[in-house]
Design a protein around this motif. Structure first.
Motif, PDB file in Angstrom:
ATOM      1  N   GLY A 445       0.803  -1.213   0.000  1.00  0.00           N
ATOM      2  CA  GLY A 445       0.000   0.000   0.000  1.00  0.00           C
ATOM      3  C   GLY A 445       0.834   1.260   0.000  1.00  0.00           C
ATOM      4  N   LEU A 446       2.151   1.125  -0.189  1.00  0.00           N
ATOM      5  CA  LEU A 446       3.045   2.277  -0.176  1.00  0.00           C
ATOM      6  C   LEU A 446       3.682   2.554  -1.532  1.00  0.00           C
ATOM      7  CD1 LEU A 446       4.876   1.681   3.224  1.00  0.00           C
ATOM      8  CD2 LEU A 446       3.166   3.420   2.724  1.00  0.00           C
ATOM      9  N   GLY A 447       3.399   1.706  -2.516  1.00  0.00           N
ATOM     10  CA  GLY A 447       4.076   1.826  -3.810  1.00  0.00           C
ATOM     11  C   GLY A 447       3.878   3.185  -4.468  1.00  0.00           C
ATOM     12  N   LEU A 448       2.608   3.614  -4.627  1.00  0.00           N
ATOM     13  CA  LEU A 448       2.354   4.891  -5.290  1.00  0.00           C
ATOM     14  C   LEU A 448       2.763   6.075  -4.424  1.00  0.00           C
ATOM     15  CD1 LEU A 448      -1.042   4.304  -7.137  1.00  0.00           C
ATOM     16  CD2 LEU A 448       1.271   4.305  -8.064  1.00  0.00           C
ATOM     17  N   SER A 449       2.748   5.897  -3.111  1.00  0.00           N
ATOM     18  CA  SER A 449       3.242   6.956  -2.239  1.00  0.00           C
ATOM     19  C   SER A 449       4.737   7.170  -2.440  1.00  0.00           C
ATOM     20  CB  SER A 449       2.957   6.620  -0.776  1.00  0.00           C
ATOM     21  OG  SER A 449       3.384   7.659   0.064  1.00  0.00           O
ATOM     22  N   ILE A 450       5.473   6.068  -2.613  1.00  0.00           N
ATOM     23  CA  ILE A 450       6.906   6.170  -2.921  1.00  0.00           C
ATOM     24  C   ILE A 450       7.104   6.872  -4.252  1.00  0.00           C
ATOM     25  CG2 ILE A 450       8.949   4.797  -3.520  1.00  0.00           C
ATOM     26  CD1 ILE A 450       8.031   2.732  -1.451  1.00  0.00           C
ATOM     27  N   VAL A 451       6.254   6.546  -5.230  1.00  0.00           N
ATOM     28  CA  VAL A 451       6.332   7.203  -6.544  1.00  0.00           C
ATOM     29  C   VAL A 451       6.130   8.709  -6.399  1.00  0.00           C
ATOM     30  CG1 VAL A 451       5.188   7.436  -8.781  1.00  0.00           C
ATOM     31  CG2 VAL A 451       5.623   5.174  -7.836  1.00  0.00           C
ATOM     32  N   LYS A 452       5.139   9.106  -5.601  1.00  0.00           N
ATOM     33  CA  LYS A 452       4.835  10.531  -5.401  1.00  0.00           C
ATOM     34  C   LYS A 452       6.024  11.264  -4.784  1.00  0.00           C
ATOM     35  CE  LYS A 452       1.832  13.566  -2.700  1.00  0.00           C
ATOM     36  NZ  LYS A 452       0.721  13.619  -1.724  1.00  0.00           N
ATOM     37  N   HIS A 453       6.612  10.690  -3.729  1.00  0.00           N
ATOM     38  CA  HIS A 453       7.739  11.331  -3.069  1.00  0.00           C
ATOM     39  C   HIS A 453       8.980  11.357  -3.962  1.00  0.00           C
ATOM     40  CE1 HIS A 453       5.203  10.933   0.448  1.00  0.00           C
ATOM     41  NE2 HIS A 453       6.057  11.664   1.139  1.00  0.00           N
ATOM     42  N   ALA A 454       9.202  10.292  -4.708  1.00  0.00           N
ATOM     43  CA  ALA A 454      10.357  10.240  -5.613  1.00  0.00           C
ATOM     44  C   ALA A 454      10.229  11.297  -6.709  1.00  0.00           C
ATOM     45  CB  ALA A 454      10.491   8.849  -6.230  1.00  0.00           C
ATOM     46  N   ALA A 455       9.017  11.478  -7.221  1.00  0.00           N
ATOM     47  CA  ALA A 455       8.792  12.507  -8.249  1.00  0.00           C
ATOM     48  C   ALA A 455       9.050  13.895  -7.674  1.00  0.00           C
ATOM     49  CB  ALA A 455       7.368  12.402  -8.789  1.00  0.00           C
ATOM     50  N   ALA A 456       8.545  14.141  -6.448  1.00  0.00           N
ATOM     51  CA  ALA A 456       8.759  15.444  -5.810  1.00  0.00           C
ATOM     52  C   ALA A 456      10.237  15.696  -5.569  1.00  0.00           C
ATOM     53  CB  ALA A 456       7.987  15.501  -4.491  1.00  0.00           C
ATOM     54  N   TYR A 457      10.981  14.659  -5.215  1.00  0.00           N
ATOM     55  CA  TYR A 457      12.416  14.798  -4.983  1.00  0.00           C
ATOM     56  C   TYR A 457      13.129  15.327  -6.221  1.00  0.00           C
ATOM     57  CZ  TYR A 457      17.166  13.503  -3.584  1.00  0.00           C
ATOM     58  OH  TYR A 457      18.496  13.533  -3.264  1.00  0.00           O
ATOM     59  N   HIS A 458      12.636  14.935  -7.390  1.00  0.00           N
ATOM     60  CA  HIS A 458      13.275  15.335  -8.640  1.00  0.00           C
ATOM     61  C   HIS A 458      12.555  16.491  -9.333  1.00  0.00           C
ATOM     62  CE1 HIS A 458      14.891  11.267  -7.995  1.00  0.00           C
ATOM     63  NE2 HIS A 458      15.962  11.713  -8.636  1.00  0.00           N
ATOM     64  N   GLY A 459      11.620  17.115  -8.630  1.00  0.00           N
ATOM     65  CA  GLY A 459      10.926  18.259  -9.215  1.00  0.00           C
ATOM     66  C   GLY A 459      10.037  17.877 -10.373  1.00  0.00           C
ATOM     67  N   ALA A 460       9.569  16.653 -10.402  1.00  0.00           N
ATOM     68  CA  ALA A 460       8.730  16.178 -11.506  1.00  0.00           C
ATOM     69  C   ALA A 460       7.255  16.252 -11.117  1.00  0.00           C
ATOM     70  CB  ALA A 460       9.096  14.741 -11.868  1.00  0.00           C
ATOM     71  N   GLU A 461       6.402  16.303 -12.133  1.00  0.00           N
ATOM     72  CA  GLU A 461       4.954  16.326 -11.912  1.00  0.00           C
ATOM     73  C   GLU A 461       4.365  14.946 -12.204  1.00  0.00           C
ATOM     74  OE1 GLU A 461       3.051  19.350 -14.135  1.00  0.00           O
ATOM     75  OE2 GLU A 461       4.301  20.979 -13.366  1.00  0.00           O
ATOM     76  N   LEU A 462       3.308  14.620 -11.465  1.00  0.00           N
ATOM     77  CA  LEU A 462       2.611  13.353 -11.669  1.00  0.00           C
ATOM     78  C   LEU A 462       1.267  13.602 -12.336  1.00  0.00           C
ATOM     79  CD1 LEU A 462       3.157  11.287  -8.396  1.00  0.00           C
ATOM     80  CD2 LEU A 462       3.964  10.728 -10.680  1.00  0.00           C
ATOM     81  N   SER A 463       0.930  12.734 -13.275  1.00  0.00           N
ATOM     82  CA  SER A 463      -0.364  12.822 -13.958  1.00  0.00           C
ATOM     83  C   SER A 463      -0.983  11.428 -13.988  1.00  0.00           C
ATOM     84  CB  SER A 463      -0.171  13.359 -15.379  1.00  0.00           C
ATOM     85  OG  SER A 463      -1.371  13.273 -16.119  1.00  0.00           O
ATOM     86  N   LEU A 464      -2.279  11.354 -13.634  1.00  0.00           N
ATOM     87  CA  LEU A 464      -2.964  10.057 -13.610  1.00  0.00           C
ATOM     88  C   LEU A 464      -4.279  10.158 -14.369  1.00  0.00           C
ATOM     89  CD1 LEU A 464      -3.316   7.555 -10.743  1.00  0.00           C
ATOM     90  CD2 LEU A 464      -5.404   8.370 -11.859  1.00  0.00           C
ATOM     91  N   THR A 465      -4.475   9.246 -15.296  1.00  0.00           N
ATOM     92  CA  THR A 465      -5.759   9.109 -15.991  1.00  0.00           C
ATOM     93  C   THR A 465      -6.188   7.653 -15.891  1.00  0.00           C
ATOM     94  OG1 THR A 465      -4.641   8.724 -18.106  1.00  0.00           O
ATOM     95  CG2 THR A 465      -5.305  10.988 -17.613  1.00  0.00           C
ATOM     96  N   SER A 466      -7.464   7.440 -15.572  1.00  0.00           N
ATOM     97  CA  SER A 466      -7.917   6.071 -15.363  1.00  0.00           C
ATOM     98  C   SER A 466      -9.418   5.953 -15.606  1.00  0.00           C
ATOM     99  CB  SER A 466      -7.589   5.626 -13.933  1.00  0.00           C
ATOM    100  OG  SER A 466      -7.966   4.278 -13.720  1.00  0.00           O
ATOM    101  N   SER A 467      -9.809   4.769 -16.050  1.00  0.00           N
ATOM    102  CA  SER A 467     -11.225   4.427 -16.217  1.00  0.00           C
ATOM    103  C   SER A 467     -11.447   3.045 -15.628  1.00  0.00           C
ATOM    104  CB  SER A 467     -11.619   4.422 -17.693  1.00  0.00           C
ATOM    105  OG  SER A 467     -11.437   5.700 -18.265  1.00  0.00           O
ATOM    106  N   PRO A 468     -12.498   2.877 -14.815  1.00  0.00           N
ATOM    107  CA  PRO A 468     -12.761   1.555 -14.218  1.00  0.00           C
ATOM    108  C   PRO A 468     -12.902   0.470 -15.280  1.00  0.00           C
ATOM    109  CG  PRO A 468     -14.081   3.254 -13.150  1.00  0.00           C
ATOM    110  CD  PRO A 468     -13.423   3.905 -14.336  1.00  0.00           C
ATOM    111  N   GLU A 469     -12.263  -0.672 -15.011  1.00  0.00           N
ATOM    112  CA  GLU A 469     -12.287  -1.850 -15.881  1.00  0.00           C
ATOM    113  C   GLU A 469     -11.629  -1.621 -17.243  1.00  0.00           C
ATOM    114  OE1 GLU A 469     -13.103  -4.612 -14.563  1.00  0.00           O
ATOM    115  OE2 GLU A 469     -13.752  -3.587 -12.727  1.00  0.00           O
ATOM    116  N   THR A 470     -10.984  -0.467 -17.416  1.00  0.00           N
ATOM    117  CA  THR A 470     -10.305  -0.179 -18.693  1.00  0.00           C
ATOM    118  C   THR A 470      -8.794  -0.108 -18.527  1.00  0.00           C
ATOM    119  OG1 THR A 470     -12.229   1.037 -19.503  1.00  0.00           O
ATOM    120  CG2 THR A 470     -10.121   1.447 -20.618  1.00  0.00           C
ATOM    121  N   GLY A 471      -8.377   0.574 -17.497  1.00  0.00           N
ATOM    122  CA  GLY A 471      -6.940   0.668 -17.274  1.00  0.00           C
ATOM    123  C   GLY A 471      -6.542   2.031 -16.725  1.00  0.00           C
TER     124      GLY A 471
END
Length: 483
Positions: A445-471
């Protein structure tokens, strides 16, 4: 320290006393300079009028004397008019010099018919003029009077010009300037103390309750705002730590309960011999889960302490790809294509286990400046999460591409997707959309939280797009200054 905060410069800020002194001294200096120039101009003009009046008076007296003298005796009388500071020149009608007493031994012999004062004397009976000697730094004043026989009597006297007058005032002006500096220093010190006095007695606990001059009000408002913000951040931080501690305790409790329960059965002899191996496997599985959880918690804790962004200014060695240490991390140019390829290779057994195919599409030579270890953890967790929450027979597409000035890493899966109401929360620690499925598929349950902090460490932005049962597609956008 966040890397987007520009470090304070080493330049010393002048004291308040120094600044006030500079202002007072500059104003006094300019005022004194103007006064000296004006006084010099007034002095020169007054001396000029006095000199012209003196020459006119002397000329009138000489002319009266010459009128009472025979023409034959005039030449003998001329030397008696001359003095050390008064030059007498007698000029005939054609401009020839009949007599010149000279000054400093200089006697004129050239024709004087073209001299302004002589021309004026022939026209109107009298003429004046002044001429500057650049070599002697003096001004010579002339007064010419036409005699009854057509000849011209010219008197001349010299005095210092404006520059010479200024030189004469230099010593007094310097003395006044020194006195001005001492007085300005005394006034500046007293003014600085009076200005700083209210600030030294400020109530920092309640900034807005202080009664000070209006100019200090914005400072007090900023202090009050910062105090409230710090308090809010402290409360939020405390709440976050408590929540994190509670979540960690909860996450560790489940595997510990399983391990303790099966171990107790095995220790008490209640477990049948044929079940012992199965129980040992369950204990091993839960221990592995605990190990993964502890490792992720350590990563999150480290990123919390070191979270930072890169500054726009980089040293020349950085731009040439030379690595440097920042905190405990080595910062260098990282090839995202190779990094993603390595992560996919490590996750191949995990992908095969879930019957998910993983592909990589990348442009060559796409480099990002950062920590290779943290970037690797970010890419690994993105890919692992995409595999874990995918469907059997599904796929994960990893792409590294250049988009305008940015480098973008995208991970797209064909999994269960995320409902819109949960999309803003999936990067929170221990947040799970489907807790039942999460228990089945594993994960901390920490995988995406690690992704968020790692992106912030490098000054990067995160973008998420999703649809249920699609991907779902998660993109990490690295700014141009991170390359």
């Amino acid at each position: 320290m966040p890397l987007d905060k520009v470090a304070p410069t080493d330049r010393e800020v002048p004291s308040l006393t120094s600044r006030i002194f500079r202002i007072i001294f500059l104003v006094a200096f300019v005022t004194e300079l103007i006064c000296v120039l004006v006084m010099s101009l007034i002095l020169v003009q007054a001396l000029e009028r006095e000199k012209q009046t003196e020459l006119s008076t002397e000329a009138t007296a000489f002319v009266q004397t010459l009128k009472a003298t025979d023409d034959a005796k005039r030449a003998a009388l001329m030397p008696s008019f001359a003095t050390k500071n008064l030059r007498v020149t007698w000029i005939d009608e054609q401009g020839a010099v009949l007599y010149d007493s000279g000054i400093d031994g200089v006697v004129a012999t050239e024709n004087h018919s073209n001299r302004p004062e002589v021309i004026a004397a022939h026209k109107s009976g009298a003429g004046t003029a002044k001429r500057l000697s650049s070599t002697l730094g003096e001004v010579t004043y002339y007064h010419a009077t036409q005699l009854d026989d057509g000849t011209v009597l010219r008197l001349a006297a010299t005095q210092n010009n404006a520059l010479s007058a200024l030189r004469g005032l230099l010593v007094p002006a310097l003395l006044v300037l020194v006195a001005t500096a001492l007085i300005a220093a005394l006034i500046a010190r007293r003014l600085a103390r009076r200005i700083a006095a209210p600030l030294l007695t400020l109530n920092l606990d309640e900034p807005l309750t202080n009664k000070v001059y209006d100019e200090a009000t914005p400072l007090l408002e900023r202090m009050d705002e910062q105090k409230r913000r710090i308090a809010t951040q402290a409360k939020e931080g405390l709440a976050t730590r408590r929540e994190f501690t509670a979540n960690v305790s909860h996450e560790l409790k489940t595997p510990l309960t399983v391990i303790s329960g099966y171990a107790e059965l095995m220790q008490s002899g209640q477990a049948r011999a044929e079940d012992t191996q199965h129980f040992a496997g369950l204990i091993f599985s839960e221990a592995e889960h605990m190990q993964e959880l502890v490792e992720d918690i350590l990563i999150i804790s480290q990123l919390d302490e070191e979270e930072a962004t890169f500054t726009d200014e980089r040293r020349g060695s950085e731009e040439q790809g030379v690595s440097e240490l920042r905190g405990d991390e080595r910062i260098e140019l990282v090839d995202l294509d190779k990094l993603a390829s390595d992560c996919i290779y490590r996750l191949t057994p995990f992908a095969d286990q879930h019957n998910v195919s993983v592909s990589l599409k990348s442009e060559p030579e796409l480099l990002v400046r950062g920590s290779k270890r943290i970037l690797s953890s970010m890419v690994y967790n993105l890919c692992e999460n995409a595999i874990r929450y995918n469907k059997a027979g599904g796929s994960v597409a990893v792409e590294v591409a250049q988009q305008k000035e940015n480098v973008v890493l995208s991970v797209t899966d064909t999994g269960i997707g995320i409902a819109p109401e949960y999309q803003e929360r999936v990067f929170e620690r221990f947040f799970r959309v489907d807790k039942t499925r999460s228990r089945e598929t594993g994960g901390t349950g920490l995988g995406l939280s690690i992704v968020k902090h790692a992106a912030a460490y490098h000054g990067a932005e995160l973008s998420l797009t999703s649809s249920p049962e699609t991907g779902t597609t998660v993109s990490v956008i690295f700014a141009a200054n991170a390359q």
